[in-house]
Write a protein that holds these residues in place. Structure first.
Motif, PDB file in Angstrom:
ATOM      1  N   GLY A 207       0.732  -1.004   0.012  1.00 25.92           N
ATOM      2  CA  GLY A 207      -0.239  -0.206  -0.065  1.00 25.92           C
ATOM      3  C   GLY A 207       0.822   0.785   0.140  1.00 25.92           C
ATOM      4  N   GLY A 208       1.759   1.846   0.455  1.00 22.27           N
ATOM      5  CA  GLY A 208       2.971   2.514   1.231  1.00 22.27           C
ATOM      6  C   GLY A 208       3.538   2.244  -0.437  1.00 22.27           C
ATOM      7  N   VAL A 209       4.055   1.737  -0.907  1.00 22.07           N
ATOM      8  CA  VAL A 209       4.518   1.782  -2.361  1.00 22.07           C
ATOM      9  C   VAL A 209       3.655   1.972  -3.717  1.00 22.07           C
ATOM     10  CG1 VAL A 209       5.878   0.315  -4.195  1.00 22.07           C
ATOM     11  CG2 VAL A 209       6.454   0.364  -1.744  1.00 22.07           C
ATOM     12  N   VAL A 210       2.689   1.775  -3.344  1.00 22.63           N
ATOM     13  CA  VAL A 210       1.771   2.023  -3.988  1.00 22.63           C
ATOM     14  C   VAL A 210       0.599   3.829  -3.686  1.00 22.63           C
ATOM     15  CG1 VAL A 210      -1.048   2.257  -5.039  1.00 22.63           C
ATOM     16  CG2 VAL A 210       0.471   0.203  -4.978  1.00 22.63           C
ATOM     17  N   LEU A 211       1.086   4.168  -2.835  1.00 29.52           N
ATOM     18  CA  LEU A 211       0.739   5.535  -2.261  1.00 29.52           C
ATOM     19  C   LEU A 211       1.682   6.435  -3.575  1.00 29.52           C
ATOM     20  CD1 LEU A 211      -0.882   5.744   1.003  1.00 29.52           C
ATOM     21  CD2 LEU A 211      -1.870   6.262  -1.005  1.00 29.52           C
ATOM     22  N   ILE A 212       3.449   5.863  -3.223  1.00 29.16           N
ATOM     23  CA  ILE A 212       4.140   7.046  -3.093  1.00 29.16           C
ATOM     24  C   ILE A 212       4.599   6.760  -5.562  1.00 29.16           C
ATOM     25  CG2 ILE A 212       6.700   6.943  -3.666  1.00 29.16           C
ATOM     26  CD1 ILE A 212       6.197   5.684  -0.623  1.00 29.16           C
ATOM     27  N   LEU A 213       3.968   6.061  -5.718  1.00 26.14           N
ATOM     28  CA  LEU A 213       4.155   5.730  -7.538  1.00 26.14           C
ATOM     29  C   LEU A 213       3.024   6.953  -7.523  1.00 26.14           C
ATOM     30  CD1 LEU A 213       5.249   1.479  -8.015  1.00 26.14           C
ATOM     31  CD2 LEU A 213       6.475   4.392  -7.546  1.00 26.14           C
ATOM     32  N   ALA A 214       1.826   6.444  -6.888  1.00 30.07           N
ATOM     33  CA  ALA A 214       0.490   6.907  -7.422  1.00 30.07           C
ATOM     34  C   ALA A 214       0.757   9.096  -6.984  1.00 30.07           C
ATOM     35  CB  ALA A 214      -0.417   7.530  -7.325  1.00 30.07           C
ATOM     36  N   GLY A 215       2.133   9.239  -5.826  1.00 26.07           N
ATOM     37  CA  GLY A 215       2.379  10.360  -5.854  1.00 26.07           C
ATOM     38  C   GLY A 215       3.268  10.791  -6.796  1.00 26.07           C
ATOM     39  N   ILE A 216       4.413  10.368  -7.480  1.00 28.15           N
ATOM     40  CA  ILE A 216       5.582  10.458  -8.773  1.00 28.15           C
ATOM     41  C   ILE A 216       4.128  10.442  -9.622  1.00 28.15           C
ATOM     42  CG2 ILE A 216       6.986   9.463  -9.795  1.00 28.15           C
ATOM     43  CD1 ILE A 216       7.964   7.857  -7.061  1.00 28.15           C
TER      44      ILE A 216
ATOM     45  N   VAL B  36       2.681  14.964 -12.315  1.00 26.25           N
ATOM     46  CA  VAL B  36       3.517  15.191 -13.445  1.00 26.25           C
ATOM     47  C   VAL B  36       1.845  15.521 -14.106  1.00 26.25           C
ATOM     48  CG1 VAL B  36       3.732  14.508 -16.452  1.00 26.25           C
ATOM     49  CG2 VAL B  36       5.679  13.629 -14.107  1.00 26.25           C
ATOM     50  N   LEU B  37       0.946  14.527 -13.477  1.00 25.05           N
ATOM     51  CA  LEU B  37      -0.571  14.540 -13.666  1.00 25.05           C
ATOM     52  C   LEU B  37      -1.339  15.230 -12.509  1.00 25.05           C
ATOM     53  CD1 LEU B  37      -1.098  11.666 -15.172  1.00 25.05           C
ATOM     54  CD2 LEU B  37      -0.742  13.021 -16.607  1.00 25.05           C
ATOM     55  N   PRO B  38      -2.248  15.911 -13.169  1.00 28.58           N
ATOM     56  CA  PRO B  38      -3.253  17.057 -12.381  1.00 28.58           C
ATOM     57  C   PRO B  38      -3.531  15.911 -10.623  1.00 28.58           C
ATOM     58  CG  PRO B  38      -4.371  17.039 -14.194  1.00 28.58           C
ATOM     59  CD  PRO B  38      -3.106  16.168 -14.510  1.00 28.58           C
ATOM     60  N   GLY B  39      -2.909  16.475 -10.013  1.00 31.96           N
ATOM     61  CA  GLY B  39      -3.355  15.283  -8.419  1.00 31.96           C
ATOM     62  C   GLY B  39      -2.709  16.237  -7.114  1.00 31.96           C
ATOM     63  N   PRO B  40      -2.912  15.487  -6.115  1.00 28.99           N
ATOM     64  CA  PRO B  40      -2.426  16.142  -4.882  1.00 28.99           C
ATOM     65  C   PRO B  40      -0.721  14.947  -4.945  1.00 28.99           C
ATOM     66  CG  PRO B  40      -4.346  15.117  -4.015  1.00 28.99           C
ATOM     67  CD  PRO B  40      -4.217  15.057  -6.065  1.00 28.99           C
ATOM     68  N   GLY B  41       0.354  14.927  -5.421  1.00 27.14           N
ATOM     69  CA  GLY B  41       0.715  14.631  -5.417  1.00 27.14           C
ATOM     70  C   GLY B  41       2.169  14.525  -4.666  1.00 27.14           C
ATOM     71  N   VAL B  42       2.549  15.524  -3.993  1.00 28.93           N
ATOM     72  CA  VAL B  42       2.840  15.593  -2.359  1.00 28.93           C
ATOM     73  C   VAL B  42       2.741  15.057  -1.064  1.00 28.93           C
ATOM     74  CG1 VAL B  42       4.041  17.425  -1.062  1.00 28.93           C
ATOM     75  CG2 VAL B  42       4.882  17.067  -3.215  1.00 28.93           C
ATOM     76  N   VAL B  43       0.924  15.003  -1.720  1.00 27.24           N
ATOM     77  CA  VAL B  43      -0.030  14.587  -0.498  1.00 27.24           C
ATOM     78  C   VAL B  43       0.066  12.977  -0.796  1.00 27.24           C
ATOM     79  CG1 VAL B  43      -1.947  14.611   0.816  1.00 27.24           C
ATOM     80  CG2 VAL B  43      -1.216  16.546  -0.007  1.00 27.24           C
ATOM     81  N   ALA B  44       0.421  12.835  -1.686  1.00 23.10           N
ATOM     82  CA  ALA B  44       0.066  11.213  -1.940  1.00 23.10           C
ATOM     83  C   ALA B  44       1.584  10.307  -1.946  1.00 23.10           C
ATOM     84  CB  ALA B  44      -0.178  11.004  -3.246  1.00 23.10           C
ATOM     85  N   ILE B  45       2.635  10.853  -1.790  1.00 23.37           N
ATOM     86  CA  ILE B  45       4.459  10.548  -1.311  1.00 23.37           C
ATOM     87  C   ILE B  45       4.078  10.836   0.230  1.00 23.37           C
ATOM     88  CG2 ILE B  45       6.411  11.468  -1.515  1.00 23.37           C
ATOM     89  CD1 ILE B  45       5.861  11.692  -4.113  1.00 23.37           C
TER      90      ILE B  45
END
Length: 108
Positions: free
Chosen positions: A40-49, A53-62
């Motif tokens: 779950g943690g790795v998936v969230l970090i990858l989604a944040g990365i 680039v794409l729209p979304g709260p990347g820093v928050v997800a990381i």
């Protein structure tokens, strides 16, 4: 003045000893939880990365991914705390510059 003897732990009784058959499910459950948290943690970090680039709260997800990993892995907890410190510092600098800009605009 009297001194007392140091505390000695009580001898183990039959009720205190956990049979090996009961200890195994706990160990398996702990391992499954650790694997689930890692995935779950790795998936969230990858989604944040990807969201950087794409729209979304990347820093928050990381940070959420690091926080999740930090529940099971001490190294991830240290990285998360350090990154949060850097982000707070940067945020305070941005807020200070905005306040200074707004004061300069109101004075003019």
């Amino acid at each position: 003045m009297t001194t007392s003897a140091p505390h000695r732990p009580a001898a183990a009784t039959e009720l205190d000893v956990v049979p090996a058959a009961e200890a195994r499910p706990r160990t398996r459950l702990r391992l499954l939880r650790k694997i689930g948290v890692a995935v779950g943690g790795v998936v969230l970090i990858l989604a944040g990365i990807v969201m950087m680039v794409l729209p979304g709260p990347g820093v928050v997800a990381i940070l959420a991914g690091l926080g999740l990993l930090g529940t099971e892995f001490p190294a991830a907890r240290r990285v998360s705390e350090r990154l949060q410190g850097y982000i707070r510092t940067a945020w305070h600098k941005v807020r200070r510059t905005k306040k200074a800009d707004s004061k300069a605009d109101s004075a003019a």
